[in-house]
Scaffold this motif. Structure first.
Motif, PDB file in Angstrom:
ATOM      1  N   ASN A 108      52.605  -2.726  25.756  1.00 51.10           N
ATOM      2  CA  ASN A 108      53.589  -2.178  26.669  1.00 51.10           C
ATOM      3  C   ASN A 108      54.114  -0.917  25.942  1.00 51.10           C
ATOM      4  OD1 ASN A 108      53.573  -4.554  28.046  1.00 51.10           O
ATOM      5  ND2 ASN A 108      55.375  -5.575  26.987  1.00 51.10           N
ATOM      6  N   ALA A 109      54.013  -0.761  24.832  1.00 47.42           N
ATOM      7  CA  ALA A 109      54.644   0.628  24.115  1.00 47.42           C
ATOM      8  C   ALA A 109      53.561   1.705  24.449  1.00 47.42           C
ATOM      9  CB  ALA A 109      54.636   0.458  22.678  1.00 47.42           C
ATOM     10  N   ALA A 110      52.240   1.276  24.558  1.00 44.95           N
ATOM     11  CA  ALA A 110      51.329   2.404  24.856  1.00 44.95           C
ATOM     12  C   ALA A 110      51.282   3.005  26.295  1.00 44.95           C
ATOM     13  CB  ALA A 110      49.936   1.734  24.493  1.00 44.95           C
ATOM     14  N   MET A 111      51.508   1.743  27.240  1.00 41.92           N
ATOM     15  CA  MET A 111      51.884   2.178  28.710  1.00 41.92           C
ATOM     16  C   MET A 111      53.228   3.043  28.895  1.00 41.92           C
ATOM     17  SD  MET A 111      50.628  -1.386  30.743  1.00 41.92           S
ATOM     18  CE  MET A 111      51.240  -2.562  29.473  1.00 41.92           C
ATOM     19  N   ARG A 112      54.279   2.519  28.136  1.00 43.94           N
ATOM     20  CA  ARG A 112      55.539   3.448  28.236  1.00 43.94           C
ATOM     21  C   ARG A 112      55.210   4.703  27.563  1.00 43.94           C
ATOM     22  NH1 ARG A 112      58.007  -1.705  26.672  1.00 43.94           N
ATOM     23  NH2 ARG A 112      59.149  -2.707  28.722  1.00 43.94           N
ATOM     24  N   ALA A 113      54.430   4.911  26.568  1.00 44.77           N
ATOM     25  CA  ALA A 113      54.338   6.232  26.056  1.00 44.77           C
ATOM     26  C   ALA A 113      53.647   7.221  27.025  1.00 44.77           C
ATOM     27  CB  ALA A 113      53.648   6.045  24.740  1.00 44.77           C
ATOM     28  N   SER A 114      52.607   6.452  27.722  1.00 40.97           N
ATOM     29  CA  SER A 114      52.105   7.311  28.730  1.00 40.97           C
ATOM     30  C   SER A 114      52.754   7.597  30.017  1.00 40.97           C
ATOM     31  CB  SER A 114      50.631   6.741  29.157  1.00 40.97           C
ATOM     32  OG  SER A 114      49.577   6.655  27.888  1.00 40.97           O
ATOM     33  N   GLY A 115      54.058   7.262  30.017  1.00 40.39           N
ATOM     34  CA  GLY A 115      54.873   7.561  31.290  1.00 40.39           C
ATOM     35  C   GLY A 115      54.986   6.564  32.124  1.00 40.39           C
ATOM     36  N   ALA A 116      54.741   5.378  32.097  1.00 41.11           N
ATOM     37  CA  ALA A 116      54.576   4.412  33.152  1.00 41.11           C
ATOM     38  C   ALA A 116      55.848   3.563  32.917  1.00 41.11           C
ATOM     39  CB  ALA A 116      53.741   3.262  32.783  1.00 41.11           C
ATOM     40  N   GLU A 117      56.589   2.941  33.802  1.00 45.01           N
ATOM     41  CA  GLU A 117      57.596   2.019  33.909  1.00 45.01           C
ATOM     42  C   GLU A 117      57.243   0.579  33.589  1.00 45.01           C
ATOM     43  OE1 GLU A 117      61.520   0.285  36.276  1.00 45.01           O
ATOM     44  OE2 GLU A 117      60.296   1.951  37.141  1.00 45.01           O
ATOM     45  N   VAL A 118      57.388   0.003  32.524  1.00 46.78           N
ATOM     46  CA  VAL A 118      56.831  -1.321  32.305  1.00 46.78           C
ATOM     47  C   VAL A 118      57.966  -2.662  32.702  1.00 46.78           C
ATOM     48  CG1 VAL A 118      55.864  -2.907  30.685  1.00 46.78           C
ATOM     49  CG2 VAL A 118      55.077  -0.565  30.533  1.00 46.78           C
ATOM     50  N   ILE A 119      57.643  -3.435  33.569  1.00 47.22           N
ATOM     51  CA  ILE A 119      58.364  -4.536  33.979  1.00 47.22           C
ATOM     52  C   ILE A 119      57.909  -5.920  33.591  1.00 47.22           C
ATOM     53  CG2 ILE A 119      59.576  -5.588  36.091  1.00 47.22           C
ATOM     54  CD1 ILE A 119      59.376  -2.969  37.421  1.00 47.22           C
ATOM     55  N   GLU A 120      58.519  -6.720  32.818  1.00 50.26           N
ATOM     56  CA  GLU A 120      57.923  -7.992  32.436  1.00 50.26           C
ATOM     57  C   GLU A 120      58.268  -9.013  33.500  1.00 50.26           C
ATOM     58  OE1 GLU A 120      58.035  -9.546  28.402  1.00 50.26           O
ATOM     59  OE2 GLU A 120      58.508  -7.730  27.644  1.00 50.26           O
ATOM     60  N   TYR A 121      57.604  -9.764  33.982  1.00 44.29           N
ATOM     61  CA  TYR A 121      57.673 -10.722  35.172  1.00 44.29           C
ATOM     62  C   TYR A 121      56.764 -12.002  35.099  1.00 44.29           C
ATOM     63  CZ  TYR A 121      58.623 -12.766  39.947  1.00 44.29           C
ATOM     64  OH  TYR A 121      58.624 -13.593  40.737  1.00 44.29           O
ATOM     65  N   GLY A 122      57.227 -12.948  35.009  1.00 42.02           N
ATOM     66  CA  GLY A 122      56.409 -14.231  35.239  1.00 42.02           C
ATOM     67  C   GLY A 122      55.786 -14.614  33.968  1.00 42.02           C
ATOM     68  N   ARG A 123      54.906 -15.880  34.052  1.00 41.39           N
ATOM     69  CA  ARG A 123      54.440 -16.652  32.983  1.00 41.39           C
ATOM     70  C   ARG A 123      52.960 -16.271  32.690  1.00 41.39           C
ATOM     71  NH1 ARG A 123      51.040 -21.122  34.336  1.00 41.39           N
ATOM     72  NH2 ARG A 123      50.671 -21.264  36.598  1.00 41.39           N
ATOM     73  N   ASP A 124      52.383 -15.452  33.660  1.00 43.30           N
ATOM     74  CA  ASP A 124      50.891 -15.051  33.310  1.00 43.30           C
ATOM     75  C   ASP A 124      50.843 -13.716  34.232  1.00 43.30           C
ATOM     76  OD1 ASP A 124      50.243 -16.194  35.746  1.00 43.30           O
ATOM     77  OD2 ASP A 124      49.448 -17.918  34.886  1.00 43.30           O
ATOM     78  N   PHE A 125      49.255 -13.360  33.999  1.00 45.54           N
ATOM     79  CA  PHE A 125      49.076 -12.163  34.746  1.00 45.54           C
ATOM     80  C   PHE A 125      48.578 -12.395  36.076  1.00 45.54           C
ATOM     81  CE2 PHE A 125      45.058 -10.516  36.861  1.00 45.54           C
ATOM     82  CZ  PHE A 125      45.637  -9.285  37.144  1.00 45.54           C
TER      83      PHE A 125
END
Length: 317
Positions: A108-125
């Protein structure tokens, strides 16, 4: 699918941002397995995983078709998202990424560091993926799937590098998440006219692809409870399953303990880090040690993005 010319053109584009990754035959792995073992080091890409190849090609082709896109949205357990974050950032596009609750904090930190907005949702992929598609439709953003012909063609460039660099491979072990890596390997093997066996690898706790392969129909599972998040898939993609059933010799299952042993083996024998999915191919080769005796084989180390706690547990198992 794609032809060899299209694959080589994809490689030219991708190599502008991601140099070819190495493949090495490691003596200690050979001693451990009793055969010649080549490792394709996709852990050496700038994203720490093979997925960056597909993201770069997909976004490049997308903005040529749709230059006025407002933004992108996708779902991931990590590496697909890191790949798209890098590609979207390069193209100047905003990106939202849905991940399941409790997803890897370091990914998650790597995605945010590259400029993405990360949203946690749901129990699995799979739950996060369905929600991402809903949000894309509601907001008018482009939904980037985890499996797409452009993603497969981009990812397949790793297979082109390996299969052209190492002749006469008896078999290659490839981890399966949603399927882009193994589909790319199968197509490239066929385009080059090789007889190399391709063995898919899944977690025994997330074996929807193995069940589907064996039963000849699409099988979904209720859970995918493995720490190897890159393989935690409950719902196979029909188009990937078709390619895999037509081109893979079989699908091997490995459990979390075997994967952790493979993470430790890669560290001890090559001093490379591997995430769970990245070590799964070696875990399967270790499981099939007798079958591979004296052969020349390859394993795909698909990524190195493992959380520190998981790495520590694996190295001390």
């Amino acid at each position: 699918m794609f032809d060899l010319y299209q694959l080589r053109q994809a490689a030219k584009l991708i190599h502008q941002s991601v140099p070819p990754t190495p493949q090495y035959a490691w003596p200690l792995l050979a001693k451990r397995l009793g055969c010649e073992v080549w490792v394709k080091h996709e852990n050496h890409t700038p994203a720490g995983a093979f997925k960056v190849r597909g993201g770069l090609l997909y976004v490049d082709e997308l903005i040529k078709r749709e230059p006025r896109l407002p933004g992108l949205i996708t779902a991931t357990r990590g590496n697909h998202g890191i790949s798209l974050a890098m590609a979207a950032g390069k193209a100047g596009l905003p990106l939202q990424i849905l991940v399941p609750e409790g997803n890897s904090s370091e990914k998650n930190a790597a995605m945010r560091a590259s400029g993405a907005e990360v949203i946690e949702y749901g129990r699995d992929f799979d739950t996060a993926r369905l929600r991402a598609a809903e949000l894309a439709e509601a907001n008018g953003w482009h939904f980037v799937p985890s499996l797409h012909p452009g993603l497969i063609r981009g990812v397949a460039t790793y297979a082109l590098e390996l299969l052209e660099a190492v002749p006469k491979l008896r078999r290659v072990y490839v981890p399966i998440g949603l399927g882009s890596g193994i589909c790319g390997m199968i197509r490239t093997r066929d385009l080059l006219g090789l007889d190399t066996e391709i063995i898919g690898v899944v977690s025994s706790a997330a074996d929807a692809y193995a069940q589907s392969f064996e039963q000849g129909r699409l099988v979904t599972t209720d859970t995918a409870n493995t720490f190897a998040d890159g393989m935690a898939c409950r719902m196979p993609a029909p188009e990937a399953l078709e390619v895999i059933r037509g081109g893979a010799a079989r699908i091997a299952r490995v459990d979390d303990v075997e994967i952790r042993h493979a993470i430790r083996a890669l560290h001890e024998d090559t001093h490379n880090l591997a995430e769970g999915a990245g070590a799964a191919a070696l875990a399967a080769a270790m499981q099939e040690r007798e079958n591979n005796h004296g052969e020349r084989i390859a394993v795909v180390l698909s990524g190195a993005n493992i959380d520190r706690q998981e790495l520590a547990e694996s190295l001390t198992l």
